[in-house]
Design an enzyme around this catalytic site. Structure first.
Site, PDB file in Angstrom:
ATOM      1  N   HIS A  81      51.602  42.775 -18.275  1.00  0.00           N
ATOM      2  CA  HIS A  81      50.543  43.159 -19.223  1.00  0.00           C
ATOM      3  C   HIS A  81      49.540  42.009 -19.399  1.00  0.00           C
ATOM      4  O   HIS A  81      48.338  42.230 -19.470  1.00  0.00           O
ATOM      5  CB  HIS A  81      51.141  43.452 -20.608  1.00  0.00           C
ATOM      6  CG  HIS A  81      52.133  44.571 -20.654  1.00  0.00           C
ATOM      7  ND1 HIS A  81      53.468  44.365 -20.923  1.00  0.00           N
ATOM      8  CD2 HIS A  81      51.984  45.912 -20.482  1.00  0.00           C
ATOM      9  CE1 HIS A  81      54.097  45.529 -20.936  1.00  0.00           C
ATOM     10  NE2 HIS A  81      53.228  46.487 -20.665  1.00  0.00           N
ATOM     11  N   LYS A 119      51.909  48.982 -10.586  1.00  0.00           N
ATOM     12  CA  LYS A 119      53.326  49.338 -10.687  1.00  0.00           C
ATOM     13  C   LYS A 119      53.484  50.837 -10.978  1.00  0.00           C
ATOM     14  O   LYS A 119      54.371  51.493 -10.458  1.00  0.00           O
ATOM     15  CB  LYS A 119      54.018  48.531 -11.781  1.00  0.00           C
ATOM     16  CG  LYS A 119      55.506  48.835 -11.829  1.00  0.00           C
ATOM     17  CD  LYS A 119      56.212  48.076 -12.899  1.00  0.00           C
ATOM     18  CE  LYS A 119      56.157  48.749 -14.235  1.00  0.00           C
ATOM     19  NZ  LYS A 119      56.990  49.954 -14.337  1.00  0.00           N
ATOM     20  N   LEU A 164      55.548  43.326 -24.525  1.00  0.00           N
ATOM     21  CA  LEU A 164      54.650  42.758 -23.512  1.00  0.00           C
ATOM     22  C   LEU A 164      55.342  41.714 -22.649  1.00  0.00           C
ATOM     23  O   LEU A 164      56.188  40.956 -23.107  1.00  0.00           O
ATOM     24  CB  LEU A 164      53.425  42.143 -24.200  1.00  0.00           C
ATOM     25  CG  LEU A 164      52.579  43.104 -25.044  1.00  0.00           C
ATOM     26  CD1 LEU A 164      51.375  42.365 -25.630  1.00  0.00           C
ATOM     27  CD2 LEU A 164      52.126  44.316 -24.246  1.00  0.00           C
ATOM     28  N   GLN A 208      54.801  61.312 -24.146  1.00  0.00           N
ATOM     29  CA  GLN A 208      55.028  61.102 -22.708  1.00  0.00           C
ATOM     30  C   GLN A 208      56.501  60.877 -22.380  1.00  0.00           C
ATOM     31  O   GLN A 208      56.847  60.627 -21.229  1.00  0.00           O
ATOM     32  CB  GLN A 208      54.165  59.961 -22.170  1.00  0.00           C
ATOM     33  CG  GLN A 208      54.595  58.570 -22.581  1.00  0.00           C
ATOM     34  CD  GLN A 208      53.593  57.522 -22.111  1.00  0.00           C
ATOM     35  OE1 GLN A 208      52.473  57.465 -22.593  1.00  0.00           O
ATOM     36  NE2 GLN A 208      54.001  56.697 -21.162  1.00  0.00           N
ATOM     37  N   SER A 222      58.839  46.600 -19.260  1.00  0.00           N
ATOM     38  CA  SER A 222      59.435  46.488 -20.596  1.00  0.00           C
ATOM     39  C   SER A 222      60.881  46.960 -20.565  1.00  0.00           C
ATOM     40  O   SER A 222      61.729  46.456 -21.303  1.00  0.00           O
ATOM     41  CB  SER A 222      58.640  47.325 -21.593  1.00  0.00           C
ATOM     42  OG  SER A 222      57.284  46.942 -21.556  1.00  0.00           O
TER      43      SER A 222
HETATM   44  P1  AMP Z   1      53.326  50.076 -20.220  1.00  0.00           P
HETATM   45  O1  AMP Z   1      53.339  49.215 -21.439  1.00  0.00           O
HETATM   46  O2  AMP Z   1      54.576  50.003 -19.419  1.00  0.00           O
HETATM   47  O3  AMP Z   1      52.865  51.484 -20.510  1.00  0.00           O
HETATM   48  O4  AMP Z   1      52.214  49.444 -19.274  1.00  0.00           O
HETATM   49  C1  AMP Z   1      50.898  49.216 -19.716  1.00  0.00           C
HETATM   50  C2  AMP Z   1      50.040  48.856 -18.516  1.00  0.00           C
HETATM   51  O5  AMP Z   1      50.564  47.674 -17.905  1.00  0.00           O
HETATM   52  C3  AMP Z   1      50.030  49.944 -17.435  1.00  0.00           C
HETATM   53  O6  AMP Z   1      48.740  50.023 -16.859  1.00  0.00           O
HETATM   54  C4  AMP Z   1      51.046  49.403 -16.438  1.00  0.00           C
HETATM   55  O7  AMP Z   1      50.839  49.877 -15.118  1.00  0.00           O
HETATM   56  C5  AMP Z   1      50.777  47.921 -16.534  1.00  0.00           C
HETATM   57  N1  AMP Z   1      51.958  47.180 -16.053  1.00  0.00           N
HETATM   58  C6  AMP Z   1      53.245  47.324 -16.457  1.00  0.00           C
HETATM   59  N2  AMP Z   1      54.060  46.523 -15.742  1.00  0.00           N
HETATM   60  C7  AMP Z   1      53.267  45.859 -14.868  1.00  0.00           C
HETATM   61  C8  AMP Z   1      53.508  44.884 -13.846  1.00  0.00           C
HETATM   62  N3  AMP Z   1      54.734  44.442 -13.579  1.00  0.00           N
HETATM   63  N4  AMP Z   1      52.454  44.427 -13.139  1.00  0.00           N
HETATM   64  C9  AMP Z   1      51.195  44.886 -13.389  1.00  0.00           C
HETATM   65  N5  AMP Z   1      50.895  45.798 -14.335  1.00  0.00           N
HETATM   66  C10 AMP Z   1      51.922  46.272 -15.062  1.00  0.00           C
END
Ligand code: AMP
Length: 279
Positions: A37, A150, A33, A61, A189
């Protein structure tokens, strides 16, 4: 914060809370995180009685097994961050809990959305995203689902998933703006895997998006894309795509109205994506 590892107890707990009139916001993640997030968590906290976060690195995925193996896992730190930021419930399932042995993976009619841009470069990726999000939504049944801009194409895929599964009326989808580092790099991440030098260089993605936005009304789309690709390549990136697309369909477009610039590029084998609305 209560941590659930199994679907049954989590659904039962949430049903009791909803019966008492509590509203719920859900933030699905793959962990490791960062502030991107955490903004989703905080927004959900402001707008709902209960915030549920899930952390699940979804194997289905990942089209690239090496990417899956190298995906950062920082669960202890994630738990601390979630507690500090006021998350109420963490769902931390195993692979078998999400995909029990014998589970048949569904296929979703995503149309062209799964064949273009990210779909083209990551075959099967969006089917995997739908498989996990569909399963998580069946368990959590939130009032509001929070996603980040993003991952713009992912947001569109999940919007389609809500239509396909008939959940559009029950679950409100909220898309929050991209959270960036001070130099503009979109938080991700995967940034944890960049060396300090690569991370500094990666700010060029944001600078390129700004340059596209500046030049789109005075130069041809072809010139804008060529200049952008060169800027990224000169900074050491291998470019998968630089596209100007319609923000509603993601199809390439010729006019600037309602357009979105999207970039996917890798440095040191680490693939980053970003986008910017041009209107
Ligand atoms: P992930 O853990 O990468 O699958 O992301 C989980 C959620 O967080 C998804 O809805 C992403 O689009 C969102 N997210 C990831 N990075 C960002 C960011 N830099 N700004 C806003 N939301 C993000």
């Amino acid at each position: 914060m209560i941590i659930f590892k199994q679907t049954g107890p989590l659904s039962q707990y949430l049903q009791r809370q909803k019966n008492e009139g509590k509203t719920t916001g859900f933030v699905p993640t793959m962990g490791a995180l960062h502030d991107g997030h955490l903004v989703l968590i905080k927004t959900s906290n402001k707008e709902n009685d209960l915030t549920i976060c899930s952390i699940f690195v979804n194997p289905s995925q990942f089209n690239n097994q090496d990417d899956l193996k190298k995906y950062p896992v920082t669960t202890e730190k994630d738990i601390e961050l979630l507690i500090t930021n006021g998350c109420h419930i963490l769902f931390l399932p195993s692979v078998d809990e999400i995909y029990p042995p014998g589970h048949i993976k569904k296929q979703y009619a995503l149309g062209d959305l799964e064949n273009i841009l990210e779909g083209k470069y990551r075959p099967g990726h969006f089917q995997g995203v739908c498989q996990v999000v569909d399963r998580l939504l069946q368990v959590v049944k939130p009032h509001i689902l929070y996603l980040g801009q993003k991952d713009f194409q992912q947001c569109m895929v999940i919007k389609r998933l809500l239509q396909l599964t008939g959940k559009k009326k029950e679950i409100e989808l909220k898309i929050e703006p991209t959270v960036r580092e001070k130099d503009g790099l979109a938080m991700s991440s995967r940034n944890m895997r960049l060396t300090p030098l690569q991370k500094t260089n990666a700010a060029v993605i944001y600078q390129t998006l700004l340059q596209i936005k500046k030049n789109i009304s005075t130069s041809s789309i072809k010139d804008v894309k060529n200049t952008a690709t060169k800027k990224l390549t000169d900074a050491g990136f291998v470019v998968d795509y630089v596209e100007i697309v319609n923000a509603d369909t993601l199809e390439p477009m010729e006019v600037e109205n309602n357009s979105l610039a999207v970039i996917a590029a890798s440095i040191g084998g680490i693939r980053l994506i970003d986008n910017m609305k041009l209107y």
